[in-house]
Design an enzyme around this catalytic site. Structure first.
Site, short mmCIF file in Angstrom:
data_model
loop_
_atom_site.label_atom_id
_atom_site.label_comp_id
_atom_site.label_asym_id
_atom_site.label_seq_id
_atom_site.Cartn_x
_atom_site.Cartn_y
_atom_site.Cartn_z
N HIS A 113 68.04 -68.98 -88.50
CA HIS A 113 68.86 -68.01 -87.79
C HIS A 113 70.24 -68.59 -87.51
CE1 HIS A 113 66.68 -70.29 -84.68
NE2 HIS A 113 67.64 -69.99 -83.82
N HIS A 142 73.50 -68.11 -84.98
CA HIS A 142 74.03 -67.55 -83.74
C HIS A 142 75.48 -67.15 -83.96
CE1 HIS A 142 70.87 -69.13 -80.91
NE2 HIS A 142 70.70 -69.97 -81.92
#
Length: 189
Positions: free
Chosen positions: A147, A149
């Site tokens: 992931h 951010h």
């Protein structure tokens, strides 16, 4: 709705309620500099797709505040909202981290980043944005699904504080060339 749980001496963090309710894999919590960290055993790092909180979000088993979705990528607000608009962008294909990500998956993921970043900019007019990706526990990865951010920046005191310690004086030009050569020799074409 308050999603955090008071762990007494532990810092209150939005993921703690997920941990307490066993929606995340088993972890040991400890604090350093008043920040919550996750210490994982090697076995626990091998999270299977069916145990992955982000895969459960993609599948709709866990609710999220969806920002973007297509057939390859899903983006949603981070529940911690370090700053307003803090968004996570993930591939729909389960991959643990950048080291294990196929190049095609990375291409699909990173090609969506400017689109989502520009949408955040247009919606909230931040002064800038940080892109952050943590890989492995030493780098503070706490969910083992790749992931990125997107953290909008609104100025000093906005909630995010990167901490860089430069080592410019520790490396000569020759040292830098040696480091670059060692990395370059490991690139597989």
């Amino acid at each position: 709705m308050n999603r955090s749980t008071n762990y007494g001496k532990f810092f209150r963090h939005p993921l703690t309620s997920l941990i307490q309710n066993s929606l995340l894999y088993p972890v040991q919590l400890y604090t350093i500099d008043k920040r919550l960290h996750f210490k994982l055993d090697r076995e626990e790092q091998k999270m299977a797709h069916e145990d992955c909180i982000f895969c459960k979000i993609i599948d709709g088993d866990i609710p999220s505040a969806k920002v973007y979705e297509d057939d390859k990528v899903y983006a949603f607000l981070d529940i911690s909202q370090v700053t307003k608009g803090h968004t996570l962008v993930i591939p729909k294909e389960h991959t643990k981290n950048i080291y294990e990500t196929p190049p095609e998956t990375a291409k699909e993921l990173f090609s969506r980043i400017p689109v989502i970043a520009n949408a955040i900019r247009d919606a909230y007019q931040p002064l800038g944005i940080n892109l952050l990706n943590n890989n492995e526990p030493v780098a503070e990865q706490s969910v083992f699904h790749l992931h990125v951010h997107l953290i909008p920046r609104y100025g000093d005191g906005d909630g995010y504080t990167p901490n860089w310690i430069t080592h410019t004086e520790d490396y000569t030009s020759d040292d830098l060339q040696a480091v670059a050569k060692a990395i370059n020799e490991q690139i597989k074409h």
